[in-house]
Design a protein around this motif. Structure first.
Motif, PDB file in Angstrom:
ATOM      1  N   MET A 156       2.510  37.013   7.962  1.00 53.09           N
ATOM      2  CA  MET A 156       3.546  37.080   6.926  1.00 53.09           C
ATOM      3  C   MET A 156       2.924  36.952   5.540  1.00 53.09           C
ATOM      4  N   LYS A 157       3.262  37.882   4.632  1.00 50.11           N
ATOM      5  CA  LYS A 157       2.732  37.842   3.276  1.00 50.11           C
ATOM      6  C   LYS A 157       3.801  37.304   2.332  1.00 50.11           C
ATOM      7  N   ILE A 158       3.408  36.373   1.488  1.00 54.60           N
ATOM      8  CA  ILE A 158       4.340  35.763   0.540  1.00 54.60           C
ATOM      9  C   ILE A 158       3.897  36.085  -0.881  1.00 54.60           C
ATOM     10  N   VAL A 159       4.851  36.522  -1.721  1.00 54.89           N
ATOM     11  CA  VAL A 159       4.547  36.775  -3.126  1.00 54.89           C
ATOM     12  C   VAL A 159       4.308  35.428  -3.806  1.00 54.89           C
ATOM     13  N   LYS A 160       3.094  35.218  -4.284  1.00 53.00           N
ATOM     14  CA  LYS A 160       2.738  33.909  -4.840  1.00 53.00           C
ATOM     15  C   LYS A 160       2.987  33.807  -6.340  1.00 53.00           C
ATOM     16  N   ASN A 161       2.743  34.894  -7.055  1.00 48.56           N
ATOM     17  CA  ASN A 161       2.936  34.864  -8.508  1.00 48.56           C
ATOM     18  C   ASN A 161       4.397  35.082  -8.872  1.00 48.56           C
ATOM     19  N   LYS A 162       4.832  34.447  -9.929  1.00 47.20           N
ATOM     20  CA  LYS A 162       6.207  34.603 -10.393  1.00 47.20           C
ATOM     21  C   LYS A 162       6.421  36.017 -10.952  1.00 47.20           C
ATOM     22  N   ILE A 163       7.575  36.581 -10.670  1.00 45.65           N
ATOM     23  CA  ILE A 163       7.937  37.900 -11.171  1.00 45.65           C
ATOM     24  C   ILE A 163       8.893  37.690 -12.345  1.00 45.65           C
ATOM     25  N   PRO A 164       8.483  37.995 -13.566  1.00 51.12           N
ATOM     26  CA  PRO A 164       9.294  37.672 -14.748  1.00 51.12           C
ATOM     27  C   PRO A 164      10.724  38.200 -14.686  1.00 51.12           C
ATOM     28  N   GLU A 165      10.906  39.406 -14.147  1.00 47.86           N
ATOM     29  CA  GLU A 165      12.246  39.999 -14.105  1.00 47.86           C
ATOM     30  C   GLU A 165      13.246  39.140 -13.318  1.00 47.86           C
ATOM     31  N   LEU A 166      12.749  38.386 -12.364  1.00 46.25           N
ATOM     32  CA  LEU A 166      13.648  37.638 -11.479  1.00 46.25           C
ATOM     33  C   LEU A 166      14.206  36.369 -12.105  1.00 46.25           C
ATOM     34  N   PHE A 167      13.711  36.011 -13.277  1.00 50.03           N
ATOM     35  CA  PHE A 167      14.281  34.849 -13.957  1.00 50.03           C
ATOM     36  C   PHE A 167      15.683  35.160 -14.494  1.00 50.03           C
ATOM     37  N   SER A 168      16.068  36.437 -14.474  1.00 50.30           N
ATOM     38  CA  SER A 168      17.425  36.811 -14.894  1.00 50.30           C
ATOM     39  C   SER A 168      18.448  36.532 -13.796  1.00 50.30           C
ATOM     40  N   MET A 169      17.983  36.204 -12.586  1.00 47.59           N
ATOM     41  CA  MET A 169      18.890  35.907 -11.483  1.00 47.59           C
ATOM     42  C   MET A 169      19.515  34.526 -11.673  1.00 47.59           C
ATOM     43  N   LYS A 170      20.591  34.276 -10.966  1.00 45.98           N
ATOM     44  CA  LYS A 170      21.274  32.975 -11.079  1.00 45.98           C
ATOM     45  C   LYS A 170      20.302  31.854 -10.763  1.00 45.98           C
ATOM     46  N   SER A 171      19.460  32.058  -9.752  1.00 50.15           N
ATOM     47  CA  SER A 171      18.389  31.117  -9.455  1.00 50.15           C
ATOM     48  C   SER A 171      17.207  31.900  -8.895  1.00 50.15           C
ATOM     49  N   TYR A 172      16.017  31.522  -9.312  1.00 48.21           N
ATOM     50  CA  TYR A 172      14.826  32.244  -8.860  1.00 48.21           C
ATOM     51  C   TYR A 172      14.671  32.070  -7.349  1.00 48.21           C
ATOM     52  N   PRO A 173      14.321  33.151  -6.622  1.00 53.15           N
ATOM     53  CA  PRO A 173      14.191  33.059  -5.153  1.00 53.15           C
ATOM     54  C   PRO A 173      13.239  31.946  -4.723  1.00 53.15           C
ATOM     55  N   LYS A 174      13.649  31.176  -3.723  1.00 54.70           N
ATOM     56  CA  LYS A 174      12.798  30.090  -3.218  1.00 54.70           C
ATOM     57  C   LYS A 174      11.568  30.650  -2.518  1.00 54.70           C
ATOM     58  N   GLN A 175      11.703  31.829  -1.937  1.00 54.91           N
ATOM     59  CA  GLN A 175      10.586  32.484  -1.264  1.00 54.91           C
ATOM     60  C   GLN A 175      10.799  33.993  -1.320  1.00 54.91           C
ATOM     61  N   LEU A 176       9.710  34.719  -1.299  1.00 54.36           N
ATOM     62  CA  LEU A 176       9.795  36.170  -1.365  1.00 54.36           C
ATOM     63  C   LEU A 176       8.650  36.747  -0.526  1.00 54.36           C
ATOM     64  N   PHE A 177       9.026  37.457   0.535  1.00 54.01           N
ATOM     65  CA  PHE A 177       8.048  38.030   1.449  1.00 54.01           C
ATOM     66  C   PHE A 177       7.866  39.519   1.142  1.00 54.01           C
ATOM     67  N   TYR A 178       6.689  40.041   1.515  1.00 51.17           N
ATOM     68  CA  TYR A 178       6.457  41.453   1.212  1.00 51.17           C
ATOM     69  C   TYR A 178       5.529  42.123   2.212  1.00 51.17           C
ATOM     70  N   ASN A 179       5.637  43.438   2.255  1.00 50.52           N
ATOM     71  CA  ASN A 179       4.667  44.324   2.899  1.00 50.52           C
ATOM     72  C   ASN A 179       4.398  45.452   1.920  1.00 50.52           C
ATOM     73  N   GLY A 180       3.121  45.759   1.673  1.00 54.00           N
ATOM     74  CA  GLY A 180       2.839  46.905   0.826  1.00 54.00           C
ATOM     75  C   GLY A 180       2.101  46.585  -0.452  1.00 54.00           C
ATOM     76  N   ASN A 181       2.375  47.404  -1.456  1.00 49.66           N
ATOM     77  CA  ASN A 181       1.617  47.429  -2.702  1.00 49.66           C
ATOM     78  C   ASN A 181       2.312  46.643  -3.817  1.00 49.66           C
ATOM     79  N   LEU A 182       1.839  45.434  -4.070  1.00 51.37           N
ATOM     80  CA  LEU A 182       2.450  44.594  -5.106  1.00 51.37           C
ATOM     81  C   LEU A 182       2.241  45.141  -6.518  1.00 51.37           C
ATOM     82  N   GLU A 183       1.285  46.066  -6.690  1.00 56.09           N
ATOM     83  CA  GLU A 183       1.054  46.630  -8.025  1.00 56.09           C
ATOM     84  C   GLU A 183       2.280  47.386  -8.538  1.00 56.09           C
ATOM     85  N   LEU A 184       3.163  47.814  -7.637  1.00 49.74           N
ATOM     86  CA  LEU A 184       4.376  48.510  -8.066  1.00 49.74           C
ATOM     87  C   LEU A 184       5.257  47.609  -8.930  1.00 49.74           C
ATOM     88  N   LEU A 185       5.141  46.309  -8.748  1.00 47.76           N
ATOM     89  CA  LEU A 185       5.938  45.377  -9.544  1.00 47.76           C
ATOM     90  C   LEU A 185       5.546  45.412 -11.019  1.00 47.76           C
TER      91      LEU A 185
END
Length: 258
Positions: free
Chosen positions: A1-30
């Motif tokens: 299981m891969k977990i996004v470790k670095n904070k994604i600035p865009e997600l601070f606009s959400m009501k609350s930042y995700p407690k965890q975020l899993f991924y498959n693939g190319n994180l450079e797309l972010l």
């Protein structure tokens, strides 16, 4: 299981930042300029056609398309962008494929693009997880495109997220009696209609992509007019998508960039 470790600035606009975020693939797309696209699971032929064109145009300009991996507008947006330049946010565990009809599409995105999920492995989609997924889809994009929506649809819940986040909303111009949700957004001056695809895409194609190059290695390779077999060997998945989307054409056994 891969977990996004670095904070994604865009997600601070959400009501609350995700407690965890899993991924498959190319994180450079972010790191790219991103446009979120949502809409009906049962869109009209018109909506499919123009979301396909918009997604393709965005992708050709190095802009990443974000959607929810669902049937209808979501699947059209992903396929239009090509699996290499799209992010699919799942309402289930990163190891699950929902809906099953989009299994191949989601597998291709996992291999070439990026799959994201807030849910543990094995988690099956539930009514509330779609809402969680929708908020993340909207947050990731610089703007939101609504391809088609009825007034009381789940898509309009995504619009509510966008309004709270202060995101610009764009819609397709539709006839009276069709896509009444998007027509209402235009009437209330909450959304702008896309009348010219090239003009719309130009709003973002000159944007800074945080140092990520928009160079498309596949297109550069094909510009040298390789044989079909050479292109197939080097880019087995991409060549089918590019031919389907009209980026390339096979002429006398060689690849021609259109």
């Amino acid at each position: 299981m891969k977990i996004v470790k670095n904070k994604i600035p865009e997600l601070f606009s959400m009501k609350s930042y995700p407690k965890q975020l899993f991924y498959n693939g190319n994180l450079e797309l972010l790191q790219r300029v991103k446009v979120s696209i949502v809409g009906s699971r049962k869109p009209t032929k018109y909506s499919r056609e123009y979301i396909q064109k918009i997604s393709l145009a965005l992708s050709k300009n190095g802009i990443c398309v974000v959607s929810g991996g669902a049937m209808g507008i979501d699947a059209t947006a992903h396929s239009g962008a090509g699996s290499f330049n799209t992010i699919a946010v799942l309402p289930c565990g990163i190891d699950m494929r929902y809906p099953a009809v989009n299994k191949n599409l989601l597998n291709n995105i996992g291999n070439n693009g990026l799959l994201l999920s807030q849910f543990e492995l094995g988690f099956r989609a539930t009514p509330w997880s779609f809402i969680v997924r929708n908020e993340l889809v909207v947050a990731l994009g610089d703007v939101l495109i609504v391809g088609e929506a009825d007034i009381d649809s789940g898509t309009m819940r995504s619009v509510e997220f966008a309004l709270k986040m202060g995101k610009e909303i764009f819609v397709l111009p539709n006839r009276l009696g069709e896509s009444e949700g998007t027509n209402q957004l235009i009437k209330e001056s909450k959304a702008e209609a896309i009348y010219d695809i090239d003009e719309f895409v130009s709003k973002f194609s000159s944007s800074t992509t945080l140092g990520v190059s928009n160079k498309d290695d596949f297109i550069e390779f094909c510009s040298a007019n390789p044989t079909y077999d050479e292109a197939l060997a080097k880019y087995p998945q991409r060549i089918f998508e590019a031919e389907l989307s009209g980026e390339i054409q096979i002429v006398n056994g060689r690849v021609l960039v259109l």
